[in-house]
Write a protein that holds these residues in place. Structure first.
Motif, PDB file in Angstrom:
ATOM      1  N   LYS A  15      50.368  29.577  35.130  1.00 12.00           N
ATOM      2  CA  LYS A  15      51.497  29.763  36.040  1.00 12.00           C
ATOM      3  C   LYS A  15      51.463  31.083  36.799  1.00 12.00           C
ATOM      4  O   LYS A  15      52.093  31.214  37.847  1.00 12.00           O
ATOM      5  CB  LYS A  15      52.825  29.679  35.264  1.00 12.00           C
ATOM      6  N   LEU A  16      50.754  32.073  36.279  1.00  8.24           N
ATOM      7  CA  LEU A  16      50.635  33.385  36.927  1.00  8.24           C
ATOM      8  C   LEU A  16      49.179  33.855  36.885  1.00  8.24           C
ATOM      9  O   LEU A  16      48.861  34.892  36.304  1.00  8.24           O
ATOM     10  CB  LEU A  16      51.530  34.421  36.216  1.00  8.24           C
ATOM     11  N   PRO A  17      48.282  33.098  37.505  1.00  2.00           N
ATOM     12  CA  PRO A  17      46.856  33.416  37.364  1.00  2.00           C
ATOM     13  C   PRO A  17      46.473  34.806  37.873  1.00  2.00           C
ATOM     14  O   PRO A  17      45.570  35.432  37.319  1.00  2.00           O
ATOM     15  CB  PRO A  17      46.156  32.313  38.143  1.00  2.00           C
ATOM     16  N   SER A  18      47.135  35.298  38.905  1.00  2.00           N
ATOM     17  CA  SER A  18      46.784  36.646  39.394  1.00  2.00           C
ATOM     18  C   SER A  18      47.114  37.692  38.336  1.00  2.00           C
ATOM     19  O   SER A  18      46.359  38.655  38.151  1.00  2.00           O
ATOM     20  CB  SER A  18      47.476  36.955  40.716  1.00  2.00           C
ATOM     21  N   ALA A  19      48.222  37.529  37.614  1.00  5.72           N
ATOM     22  CA  ALA A  19      48.557  38.465  36.535  1.00  5.72           C
ATOM     23  C   ALA A  19      47.510  38.373  35.428  1.00  5.72           C
ATOM     24  O   ALA A  19      47.050  39.399  34.909  1.00  5.72           O
ATOM     25  CB  ALA A  19      49.950  38.168  35.986  1.00  5.72           C
ATOM     26  N   TYR A  20      47.110  37.161  35.085  1.00  2.78           N
ATOM     27  CA  TYR A  20      46.105  36.987  34.036  1.00  2.78           C
ATOM     28  C   TYR A  20      44.780  37.639  34.440  1.00  2.78           C
ATOM     29  O   TYR A  20      44.173  38.369  33.655  1.00  2.78           O
ATOM     30  CB  TYR A  20      45.904  35.509  33.715  1.00  2.78           C
ATOM     31  N   GLY A  23      44.652  41.285  34.077  1.00  2.52           N
ATOM     32  CA  GLY A  23      44.653  41.801  32.710  1.00  2.52           C
ATOM     33  C   GLY A  23      46.016  41.946  32.066  1.00  2.52           C
ATOM     34  O   GLY A  23      46.139  42.580  31.016  1.00  2.52           O
ATOM     35  N   VAL A  24      47.055  41.382  32.656  1.00  3.24           N
ATOM     36  CA  VAL A  24      48.397  41.470  32.077  1.00  3.24           C
ATOM     37  C   VAL A  24      48.447  40.602  30.816  1.00  3.24           C
ATOM     38  O   VAL A  24      48.167  39.406  30.877  1.00  3.24           O
ATOM     39  CB  VAL A  24      49.466  41.016  33.102  1.00  3.24           C
ATOM     40  N   ARG A  25      48.793  41.223  29.677  1.00 11.33           N
ATOM     41  CA  ARG A  25      48.838  40.514  28.398  1.00 11.33           C
ATOM     42  C   ARG A  25      50.077  40.916  27.607  1.00 11.33           C
ATOM     43  O   ARG A  25      50.392  42.093  27.482  1.00 11.33           O
ATOM     44  CB  ARG A  25      47.613  40.820  27.528  1.00 11.33           C
ATOM     45  N   THR A  26      50.738  39.919  27.029  1.00 14.84           N
ATOM     46  CA  THR A  26      51.881  40.177  26.154  1.00 14.84           C
ATOM     47  C   THR A  26      51.359  40.507  24.767  1.00 14.84           C
ATOM     48  O   THR A  26      50.524  39.784  24.222  1.00 14.84           O
ATOM     49  CB  THR A  26      52.806  38.944  26.080  1.00 14.84           C
ATOM     50  N   LYS A  27      51.859  41.586  24.188  1.00 20.56           N
ATOM     51  CA  LYS A  27      51.436  41.997  22.849  1.00 20.56           C
ATOM     52  C   LYS A  27      52.490  41.710  21.794  1.00 20.56           C
ATOM     53  O   LYS A  27      52.175  41.499  20.628  1.00 20.56           O
ATOM     54  CB  LYS A  27      51.098  43.501  22.835  1.00 20.56           C
ATOM     55  N   VAL A  36      54.199  44.499  26.973  1.00 24.24           N
ATOM     56  CA  VAL A  36      53.137  43.923  27.793  1.00 24.24           C
ATOM     57  C   VAL A  36      52.164  45.040  28.152  1.00 24.24           C
ATOM     58  O   VAL A  36      52.587  46.143  28.507  1.00 24.24           O
ATOM     59  CB  VAL A  36      53.725  43.282  29.072  1.00 24.24           C
ATOM     60  N   THR A  37      50.870  44.761  28.066  1.00 22.39           N
ATOM     61  CA  THR A  37      49.874  45.765  28.409  1.00 22.39           C
ATOM     62  C   THR A  37      49.021  45.300  29.582  1.00 22.39           C
ATOM     63  O   THR A  37      48.918  44.107  29.861  1.00 22.39           O
ATOM     64  CB  THR A  37      48.934  46.077  27.217  1.00 22.39           C
ATOM     65  N   VAL A  38      48.421  46.277  30.229  1.00 20.73           N
ATOM     66  CA  VAL A  38      47.441  46.008  31.278  1.00 20.73           C
ATOM     67  C   VAL A  38      46.490  47.211  31.311  1.00 20.73           C
ATOM     68  O   VAL A  38      46.918  48.349  31.189  1.00 20.73           O
ATOM     69  CB  VAL A  38      48.105  45.740  32.654  1.00 20.73           C
ATOM     70  N   LYS A  39      45.207  46.919  31.419  1.00 18.00           N
ATOM     71  CA  LYS A  39      44.205  47.985  31.421  1.00 18.00           C
ATOM     72  C   LYS A  39      43.658  48.185  32.829  1.00 18.00           C
ATOM     73  O   LYS A  39      43.346  47.216  33.531  1.00 18.00           O
ATOM     74  CB  LYS A  39      43.069  47.637  30.456  1.00 18.00           C
ATOM     75  N   HIS A  40      43.537  49.441  33.226  1.00 24.66           N
ATOM     76  CA  HIS A  40      42.974  49.779  34.532  1.00 24.66           C
ATOM     77  C   HIS A  40      41.510  49.346  34.570  1.00 24.66           C
ATOM     78  O   HIS A  40      40.715  49.713  33.717  1.00 24.66           O
ATOM     79  CB  HIS A  40      43.091  51.296  34.760  1.00 24.66           C
ATOM     80  N   LYS A  41      41.187  48.499  35.564  1.00 27.09           N
ATOM     81  CA  LYS A  41      39.817  48.025  35.761  1.00 27.09           C
ATOM     82  C   LYS A  41      39.549  47.904  37.262  1.00 27.09           C
ATOM     83  O   LYS A  41      40.451  48.070  38.075  1.00 27.09           O
ATOM     84  CB  LYS A  41      39.564  46.643  35.150  1.00 27.09           C
ATOM     85  N   GLY A  57      53.780  46.520  38.488  1.00 24.73           N
ATOM     86  CA  GLY A  57      55.007  45.764  38.687  1.00 24.73           C
ATOM     87  C   GLY A  57      54.961  44.398  38.024  1.00 24.73           C
ATOM     88  O   GLY A  57      55.956  43.936  37.463  1.00 24.73           O
ATOM     89  N   MET A  58      53.804  43.727  38.096  1.00 25.24           N
ATOM     90  CA  MET A  58      53.664  42.423  37.438  1.00 25.24           C
ATOM     91  C   MET A  58      53.877  42.558  35.931  1.00 25.24           C
ATOM     92  O   MET A  58      54.593  41.749  35.327  1.00 25.24           O
ATOM     93  CB  MET A  58      52.276  41.822  37.690  1.00 25.24           C
ATOM     94  N   ALA A  59      53.249  43.556  35.345  1.00 22.40           N
ATOM     95  CA  ALA A  59      53.371  43.751  33.897  1.00 22.40           C
ATOM     96  C   ALA A  59      54.800  44.126  33.518  1.00 22.40           C
ATOM     97  O   ALA A  59      55.354  43.605  32.549  1.00 22.40           O
ATOM     98  CB  ALA A  59      52.388  44.820  33.427  1.00 22.40           C
TER      99      ALA A  59
END
Length: 151
Positions: A15-20, A23-27, A36-41, A57-59
């Motif tokens: 449903k939110l492929p751009s967030a996936y 790297g947006v992930r719920t912990k 929710v985390t996201v790693k700079h890449k 903003g997405m995270a």
């Protein structure tokens, strides 16, 4: 709350492929808090070699919205939800792993109860704070959510 971090991460794939992809992930999620985390890449960076503000903003939004989804599901009612306003403050370059935490689950209950009782839309402000691996706040997002019983 029937929603788990694993279910939310699967939800983002479809449903939110751009967030996936960014790297947006719920912990963690429970009735009061969502992390929710996201790693700079490479895929989510800006020209200044830090994380693009929209990825942050997405995270941040997901950490508030996931709580909202869970509480609506728990209510057993058909309730619409929508971000009506937001603002953000950026205090440091976002590099490395950024962790966004929303602790505002308790605010949702009253808004849902009021919209069910009155049939009128309700709004609440929720905050998500992003910190880097050193525990330094890099950004703070505020989202105004509107909820209303459908039909």
């Amino acid at each position: 709350m029937n929603i788990t971090a694993r279910k939310l991460n699967t939800f983002t794939i479809f449903k939110l492929p751009s967030a996936y992809l960014c790297g947006v992930r719920t912990k963690h999620i429970d009735n009061e808090k969502c992390i929710v985390t996201v790693k700079h890449k490479w895929i989510n960076q800006n020209p200044f070699k830090s994380m693009f503000w929209a990825v942050q903003g997405m995270a941040a939004e997901f950490s508030t919205g996931a709580l909202m989804i869970g509480k609506i599901q728990d209510s057993g009612k058909k309730i619409s939800m929508l971000v009506t306003t937001n603002n953000a403050k950026f205090t440091k370059k976002a590099t490395g792993k950024i962790t966004f935490t929303c602790n505002d689950g308790h605010l949702i209950d009253e808004a849902i109860e009021k919209t069910i009782a009155t049939g009128e839309g309700q709004t609440i402000w929720m905050k998500s704070e992003g910190v880097n691996e050193d525990g330094i706040v890099v950004s703070t997002f505020n989202f105004e959510w509107s909820v209303k019983v459908k039909g």
